[in-house]
Structures are given as C-alpha cells and as structure tokens.
Design a protein around this motif. Sequence first.
Motif, PDB file in Angstrom:
ATOM      1  N   GLN A  87       1.410  -1.222   0.096  1.00  0.00           N
ATOM      2  CA  GLN A  87      -0.239   0.081   0.091  1.00  0.00           C
ATOM      3  C   GLN A  87       0.655   1.299  -0.307  1.00  0.00           C
ATOM      4  N   MET A  88       1.971   1.458   0.497  1.00  0.00           N
ATOM      5  CA  MET A  88       3.184   2.211   0.259  1.00  0.00           C
ATOM      6  C   MET A  88       3.588   2.644  -0.476  1.00  0.00           C
ATOM      7  N   LEU A  89       4.112   1.900  -1.196  1.00  0.00           N
ATOM      8  CA  LEU A  89       4.574   1.948  -2.679  1.00  0.00           C
ATOM      9  C   LEU A  89       2.964   1.969  -3.668  1.00  0.00           C
ATOM     10  N   SER A  90       2.088   1.505  -3.207  1.00  0.00           N
ATOM     11  CA  SER A  90       1.058   2.426  -4.402  1.00  0.00           C
ATOM     12  C   SER A  90       0.670   3.719  -4.469  1.00  0.00           C
ATOM     13  N   ASN A  91       1.255   4.362  -2.572  1.00  0.00           N
ATOM     14  CA  ASN A  91       1.055   5.510  -2.824  1.00  0.00           C
ATOM     15  C   ASN A  91       1.831   6.898  -3.049  1.00  0.00           C
ATOM     16  N   GLN A  92       3.344   5.856  -2.430  1.00  0.00           N
ATOM     17  CA  GLN A  92       4.033   6.423  -3.626  1.00  0.00           C
ATOM     18  C   GLN A  92       4.174   6.902  -4.732  1.00  0.00           C
ATOM     19  N   ALA A  93       3.658   6.153  -5.515  1.00  0.00           N
ATOM     20  CA  ALA A  93       3.208   5.962  -6.853  1.00  0.00           C
ATOM     21  C   ALA A  93       2.095   6.964  -7.297  1.00  0.00           C
ATOM     22  N   ALA A  94       1.428   7.278  -6.438  1.00  0.00           N
ATOM     23  CA  ALA A  94      -0.133   7.924  -7.079  1.00  0.00           C
ATOM     24  C   ALA A  94       0.190   9.028  -6.399  1.00  0.00           C
ATOM     25  N   TRP A  95       1.577   8.949  -5.269  1.00  0.00           N
ATOM     26  CA  TRP A  95       2.279  10.214  -5.125  1.00  0.00           C
ATOM     27  C   TRP A  95       3.239  11.643  -5.743  1.00  0.00           C
ATOM     28  N   ARG A  96       4.065  10.608  -6.646  1.00  0.00           N
ATOM     29  CA  ARG A  96       4.897  11.150  -8.236  1.00  0.00           C
ATOM     30  C   ARG A  96       4.135  11.220  -9.676  1.00  0.00           C
ATOM     31  N   LYS A  97       2.681  10.729  -9.866  1.00  0.00           N
ATOM     32  CA  LYS A  97       1.784  10.953 -10.584  1.00  0.00           C
ATOM     33  C   LYS A  97       1.186  12.366 -10.487  1.00  0.00           C
ATOM     34  N   ALA A  98       0.616  12.787  -9.292  1.00  0.00           N
ATOM     35  CA  ALA A  98       0.010  14.403  -8.954  1.00  0.00           C
ATOM     36  C   ALA A  98       0.865  15.030  -8.812  1.00  0.00           C
ATOM     37  N   ASN A  99       2.290  14.613  -8.213  1.00  0.00           N
ATOM     38  CA  ASN A  99       3.461  15.864  -8.527  1.00  0.00           C
ATOM     39  C   ASN A  99       3.459  17.010 -10.228  1.00  0.00           C
ATOM     40  N   LEU A 100       3.620  15.252 -10.893  1.00  0.00           N
ATOM     41  CA  LEU A 100       3.843  15.108 -12.126  1.00  0.00           C
ATOM     42  C   LEU A 100       2.749  15.875 -13.065  1.00  0.00           C
ATOM     43  N   ALA A 101       1.418  15.960 -12.025  1.00  0.00           N
ATOM     44  CA  ALA A 101       0.325  16.669 -12.998  1.00  0.00           C
ATOM     45  C   ALA A 101       0.049  17.532 -12.509  1.00  0.00           C
ATOM     46  N   CYS A 102       1.016  18.380 -11.871  1.00  0.00           N
ATOM     47  CA  CYS A 102       0.197  19.429 -11.142  1.00  0.00           C
ATOM     48  C   CYS A 102       1.717  20.300 -10.754  1.00  0.00           C
ATOM     49  N   LYS A 103       2.364  19.772 -11.659  1.00  0.00           N
ATOM     50  CA  LYS A 103       3.784  20.801 -12.304  1.00  0.00           C
ATOM     51  C   LYS A 103       3.261  21.166 -13.794  1.00  0.00           C
ATOM     52  N   ILE A 104       2.364  20.152 -14.220  1.00  0.00           N
ATOM     53  CA  ILE A 104       2.244  20.751 -15.373  1.00  0.00           C
ATOM     54  C   ILE A 104       1.040  21.627 -15.596  1.00  0.00           C
ATOM     55  N   ALA A 105       0.030  21.550 -14.783  1.00  0.00           N
ATOM     56  CA  ALA A 105      -0.954  22.706 -14.618  1.00  0.00           C
ATOM     57  C   ALA A 105      -0.239  23.727 -13.960  1.00  0.00           C
ATOM     58  N   ILE A 106       0.850  23.931 -13.385  1.00  0.00           N
ATOM     59  CA  ILE A 106       1.588  25.220 -12.492  1.00  0.00           C
ATOM     60  C   ILE A 106       2.399  25.712 -13.857  1.00  0.00           C
ATOM     61  N   ASP A 107       2.336  25.262 -14.639  1.00  0.00           N
ATOM     62  CA  ASP A 107       4.006  25.440 -16.032  1.00  0.00           C
ATOM     63  C   ASP A 107       2.681  25.869 -17.194  1.00  0.00           C
ATOM     64  N   ASN A 108       1.496  25.324 -17.028  1.00  0.00           N
ATOM     65  CA  ASN A 108       0.091  26.055 -18.725  1.00  0.00           C
ATOM     66  C   ASN A 108      -0.500  27.163 -18.054  1.00  0.00           C
ATOM     67  N   SER A 109      -0.328  27.304 -16.414  1.00  0.00           N
ATOM     68  CA  SER A 109      -1.090  28.572 -15.847  1.00  0.00           C
ATOM     69  C   SER A 109       0.147  29.397 -15.773  1.00  0.00           C
TER      70      SER A 109
END
Length: 228
Positions: A87-109
């Motif tokens: 479950q911790m590994l799954s959370n880490q993967a979700a964390w990385r995906k969330a970071n990537l999506a957030c950075k893309i959104a911030i760059d576009n903004s």
Amino acid sequence: MAAGASVPVRVCHQEIVKFDLEIKAAVQDIRDCPGPLSALTELNAAVKEKFHHLRGRIQELEQMAKEQDKESEKQALLREVENHKKQMLSNQAAWRKANLACKIAIDNSEKDQLLHGRDSLRQRKTTKESLAESASNITESLMGISRMMSQQVQQSEETVQTLANSSRTILEANEEFKSMSGTIQLGRKLITKYNRRELTDKLLIFLALALFLATVLYILKKRLFPFL
C-alpha cells in the motif's frame, strides 16, 4: 489484523492506518494544488514526513511480528506488514503522478499568465511620441553620465601621473642620499687614515730628533771629554 493481537500491535496498526489515510489526503491536495511551486514544495515536504513516519511504524510492526511466540500470529502479522508495504508503494506511485500532474498544471497556468501579461503590456504602452521623448531624455542623461565619467577618468589619470612623478622624485632623492652616504663613509675612512699617518709621522720625527740629539751629545762628549 490478527485476532487477539497485543495492545502495542493494535496501536502500531492504528497509526499505520492513520498515516496511510493522511498520505492519501495529502496526495489529493497535491493533485488539486493550483500553485505556486513554493506551495507544492511545502505539500511535498509534509508528505515526505508522513512517509517517514509510516515507514517507521511498518518496521516496528515487522519487528513485533518476528518477536511473536506463536507461528500463526507471526505469519499473520508478517502478511499484514507485506500488505502495508504494498500500500505504501502504491501511495508513492500516486504521489509521483500527482506531482507530475500538478507541475504540468502550474506550468500551463504560468504560461497563460505570461501571455495575458504581455497583452496587458501592449495595451498599456504609451504613444510613439512619448516613447521617443523618453528615449531622448535617457540618451541625454547617459551622455551626461558619460561626460562625468570621462572627467573622473581624466582626473584619475592626472592624479596617477602626479603620484608617479612624486615617486620618481623620491627615488632620485633616495639615490642621491645613498651616493652622499657612500661619499661620507669614504671621507671618514680617508680622515681616519690621515690621522693615523700624522701620528706615525710625528713619532718618526720625534725618534729622528732624539737620534740627532743623542748623536750631537756623543760628538760633544768625545770632543770635550776625550778621556771619559
């Protein structure tokens, strides 16, 4: 969780579940973060700390499992440890995906804000006449500054030249002093030598005079008192 687990095991399990839920909520906050990057950095720091605590509790639970007396309870706890790790590994993967999506959104903004800022800048531009006048004023100011700098440079060159002349004069005076010092030392040696020569001459004259008087006395003695 295995039935009949001890209090420390139950407490550790509850903390693992708590940190797991907090991490999921924090990952969702990262996914929804509108920016800026400093806010994203703060959220990531909080998630990293929660992962650190979660990892520590899982390790504690694994150690407790190894210390169980009954093999069945030990194996049950070890299975729970493996599930928590997955479950911790799954959370880490979700964390990385969330970071990537957030950075893309911030760059576009930021790109949108930059384009909007450029449009606003175009609308706020003054007329060509005012720009030309401003450029002319700036040019005159720069020319005035250039003239002042040129005068300062010229004054600096004159100061450097004066210092160089003064230094040259000091060096020449120093050389003259050295030359005079050598002449004085030579004169002192000559005077010392002449003083010694004068003393020797006086001594020789005295000896010659004494010899002359002795000779005269001897001759007088032979003439006047030949029987002595």
